[in-house]
Design an enzyme around this catalytic site. Structure first.
Site, short mmCIF file in Angstrom:
data_model
loop_
_atom_site.label_atom_id
_atom_site.label_comp_id
_atom_site.label_asym_id
_atom_site.label_seq_id
_atom_site.Cartn_x
_atom_site.Cartn_y
_atom_site.Cartn_z
N GLU A 1 11.04 16.46 13.84
CA GLU A 1 11.38 16.29 12.43
C GLU A 1 10.56 17.26 11.59
O GLU A 1 9.33 17.24 11.64
CB GLU A 1 11.08 14.84 12.01
CG GLU A 1 11.54 14.52 10.61
CD GLU A 1 11.16 13.11 10.17
OE1 GLU A 1 10.03 12.68 10.45
OE2 GLU A 1 12.00 12.47 9.52
N LYS B 1 0.87 -1.19 0.00
CA LYS B 1 0.00 0.00 0.00
C LYS B 1 0.90 1.23 0.00
O LYS B 1 1.46 1.62 1.02
CB LYS B 1 -0.93 0.04 1.22
CG LYS B 1 -2.03 1.10 0.98
CD LYS B 1 -2.54 1.77 2.21
CE LYS B 1 -1.64 2.79 2.81
NZ LYS B 1 -1.45 4.03 2.03
N CYS C 1 14.42 10.89 5.31
CA CYS C 1 14.49 10.49 6.73
C CYS C 1 15.89 10.72 7.28
O CYS C 1 16.06 10.98 8.46
CB CYS C 1 14.08 9.03 6.87
SG CYS C 1 15.01 7.93 5.80
N GLU D 1 10.70 1.48 9.83
CA GLU D 1 11.72 2.46 9.43
C GLU D 1 11.06 3.83 9.59
O GLU D 1 10.17 4.18 8.83
CB GLU D 1 12.12 2.26 7.96
CG GLU D 1 12.82 0.95 7.67
CD GLU D 1 14.23 0.89 8.21
OE1 GLU D 1 14.80 1.95 8.56
OE2 GLU D 1 14.76 -0.22 8.32
P1 NAD Z 1 3.07 8.62 7.38
O1 NAD Z 1 3.45 7.88 8.61
O2 NAD Z 1 2.06 9.69 7.46
O3 NAD Z 1 2.50 7.59 6.27
C1 NAD Z 1 3.25 6.50 5.80
C2 NAD Z 1 2.31 5.45 5.24
O4 NAD Z 1 1.51 4.93 6.30
C3 NAD Z 1 1.33 5.96 4.19
O5 NAD Z 1 1.19 4.97 3.21
C4 NAD Z 1 0.03 6.12 4.99
O6 NAD Z 1 -1.14 6.02 4.20
C5 NAD Z 1 0.14 4.94 5.94
N1 NAD Z 1 -0.63 5.05 7.19
C6 NAD Z 1 -0.96 6.18 7.88
N2 NAD Z 1 -1.62 5.85 9.01
C7 NAD Z 1 -1.69 4.49 9.04
C8 NAD Z 1 -2.24 3.55 9.96
N3 NAD Z 1 -2.86 3.95 11.07
N4 NAD Z 1 -2.11 2.23 9.69
C9 NAD Z 1 -1.48 1.81 8.57
N5 NAD Z 1 -0.95 2.66 7.65
C10 NAD Z 1 -1.06 3.98 7.88
O7 NAD Z 1 4.44 9.14 6.77
P2 NAD Z 1 4.67 10.09 5.52
O8 NAD Z 1 4.28 11.48 5.88
O9 NAD Z 1 4.06 9.45 4.31
O10 NAD Z 1 6.26 9.98 5.33
C11 NAD Z 1 7.18 10.80 5.97
C12 NAD Z 1 7.81 10.06 7.14
O11 NAD Z 1 8.45 8.87 6.70
C13 NAD Z 1 8.92 10.88 7.80
O12 NAD Z 1 8.77 10.81 9.19
C14 NAD Z 1 10.19 10.17 7.37
O13 NAD Z 1 11.27 10.34 8.26
C15 NAD Z 1 9.74 8.74 7.31
N6 NAD Z 1 10.66 7.95 6.47
C16 NAD Z 1 11.50 7.05 7.08
C17 NAD Z 1 12.42 6.33 6.32
C18 NAD Z 1 13.37 5.33 6.96
O14 NAD Z 1 13.92 4.51 6.25
N7 NAD Z 1 13.60 5.37 8.26
C19 NAD Z 1 12.47 6.52 4.94
C20 NAD Z 1 11.60 7.45 4.35
C21 NAD Z 1 10.70 8.16 5.13
#
Ligand code: NAD
Length: 479
Positions: free
Chosen positions: A382, A173, A281, A247
């Site tokens: 962040e 997803k 990230c 992650e």
């Molecule tokens: P987010 O947590 O808002 O969403 C990530 C994904 O989770 C999306 O597909 C979203 O639809 C889904 N999601 C949201 N709520 C959910 C739930 N309750 N249950 C299941 N799925 C759910 O993150 P974002 O804004 O899309 O991405 C940015 C974040 O990602 C930043 O914090 C960044 O640091 C992190 N990130 C981490 C890494 C790593 O490798 N550590 C890499 C890239 C991004």
């Protein structure tokens, strides 16, 4: 505009959920209307993936044949590099040159795990009696892979390739902000010839993600995204005793000692935060500079940031495109305003562009904040945008105390010409990755993961495939 379908059991479907738009952040236009998965669609995807996991066409496929499918994915991506790069650029706003590099990197991820798949070994362990013991690694089952919007093509490859190499089936997803690469992977998997139900891609938002992870047919969840979402997911998985790999976010310290090569340190720390518009990230968002060179460094960083040209992501001289969405651009700007209210000086940037060429898009300039302490919110939270906070430090112990004073522990950087100091500081930093005299270099062969609030588990490297396997101890009596 036709609604783009998702893929369940090798069949395209527009499902029964609410469709949504994918917006090009460079100009606000609608790139595509995408099908939304309902609870019934989530169930259909998991049921198909479970059936595929048990089917001989996948379960009995020899590792080298599984590897052939992954090699084929890699070849297809290499052949379609330009089209895939343009698609991600339109969906996410990254520059075309960065998208090209990311597609090449994602193709190499499939190649790496294809090789890992066909060379993977099960160790025979020392026996303590009249038996023979071997450790078998077996796939966990159906894995739910949930991804964010910042680098879809690479982050989705980092999940799909090892999940499949390990013999699992998957329901991916992607983020609803950037659904296009996930759908491209569905098309590529069909073209590569994966059996029905092995690769399923459903599109939707948080609710769809939640329904997916809660489904009892999901054996494991692999999530990349924000720390707050990660906590919710961990809670759900904890209650169901489902393994989970997380992650999450970061607030990485990038550290410049007075003995560093100043020019390289300025360029390296600037690229560490401003490349990809800081939506990474691992962005080096807290820059620590030793007091003796603080003023000189700050002036050099300011000049570098002011030369960081914002523009259309497909123009060759563009250094940074728009942020991935207007909502996120406004979120980043609110953080800069918060920094101002905390007493930060804004040395450059910090305003939403009014230039007619940029106004249509979600642009935000490279921004430098200084004059706040490490305890301020802009140093602890962040921001996930092109916003660097620069802080002075006195000596090594002051630096280590400040750098580790963070809930996050994803990555860090050290710029120095003293190799024994580099070693000492690298060992003392509480982060999953440390770069010395370089930053943001990544290799699929090297494990990657966060400590503290930055995550649980490891991606990349052979470990990145083992994460999706159970180990089974087998004892074979010899009497
Ligand atoms: P987010 O947590 O808002 O969403 C990530 C994904 O989770 C999306 O597909 C979203 O639809 C889904 N999601 C949201 N709520 C959910 C739930 N309750 N249950 C299941 N799925 C759910 O993150 P974002 O804004 O899309 O991405 C940015 C974040 O990602 C930043 O914090 C960044 O640091 C992190 N990130 C981490 C890494 C790593 O490798 N550590 C890499 C890239 C991004």
């Amino acid at each position: 505009m036709q609604t783009l379908p998702f893929l369940i059991d090798n069949t395209w479907s527009t499902g029964s959920g609410k469709p949504f738009d994918s917006i090009n952040p460079a100009d606000g236009s609608v790139l595509a209307t995408v099908a939304g998965a309902s609870a019934a669609d989530v169930n259909a995807a998991v049921v198909a993936a479970r059936k595929a996991f048990a089917a001989p066409s996948w379960r009995d496929l020899k590792p080298h044949d599984r590897a052939s499918l992954l090699y084929r994915m890699s070849e297809l991506m290499t052949r379609q590099q330009e089209a895939l790069a343009v698609l991600q650029m339109q969906d996410n706003g990254k520059t075309l040159s960065e998208c090209r590099a990311q597609v090449a990197s994602a193709a190499s991820t499939f190649r790496y795990y294809a090789a890992a798949c066909e060379t993977f070994e099960s160790p025979v362990t020392p026996s303590r009696g009249a038996y023979w013991t071997v450790t078998l690694y077996e796939p966990v089952g159906v894995v739910a892979a949930i991804t964010p919007w910042n680098s879809p093509v690479t982050l989705e490859a980092q999940k799909l390739a090892p999940i499949l190499a390990a013999g699992n089936t998957v329901v991916l997803k992607p983020s609803d902000v950037t659904p296009m690469m996930g759908l491209a992977y569905a098309r590529l998997a069909l073209e590569a010839g994966f059996p029905p139900g092995v690769v399923n891609v459903i599109t939707g938002g948080a609710e769809t993600g939640q329904q997916l992870i809660e489904h009892p047919g999901i054996a494991m969840v692999s999530f990349t995204g924000g720390t707050a979402t990660g906590r919710l997911i961990a809670k759900t998985c904890g209650a169901a005793l489902k393994p989970v790999a997380l992650e999450l976010g970061g607030k990485s310290p990038n550290i410049v000692f007075a003995d560093a090569d100043l020019k390289k340190a300025i360029a390296g720390t600037a690229e560490g935060i401003f490349s990809g518009a800081g939506q990474s990230c691992i962005a080096g968002s807290r820059i620590f500079v030793q007091q003796a060179i603080y003023d000189r460094f700050l002036e050099g960083l300011r000049q570098y940031a002011e030369g960081y040209r914002m523009g259309e992501p497909d123009q060759a001289d563009t250094r940074t495109g728009p942020l991935a969405s207007f909502k996120h651009r406004d979120h980043v700007h609110r953080y800069v305003e918060l920094g101002r209210s905390e007493g930060a000086q804004v040395l450059t940037g910090g305003v939403i562009p009014t230039d007619p060429a940029l106004r249509r898009g979600a642009y935000y300039p490279a921004t430098i904040l200084a004059g706040v302490s490490n305890g301020s919110r802009v140093c602890q939270e962040e921001i996930f945008g092109p916003v660097a906070v620069v802080l002075p430090f006195a000596d090594e112990s002051d630096l280590i105390a400040q750098a580790n004073d963070s809930d996050f522990g994803l990555a860090s950087g050290i710029w120095t010409s003293d190799f024994s100091r580099a070693w000492r500081v690298a060992r003392a930093l509480e982060t999953g990755t440390v770069w010395i005299n370089t930053y943001k270099q990544l290799s699929i062969t090297t494990p990657f993961g966060g400590v503290k609030d930055s995550g649980i588990g490891t991606e990349k490297g052979l470990q990145g495939m083992r994460v999706y396997m159970h180990s089974k101890g087998l004892y074979w009596g010899l009497n």
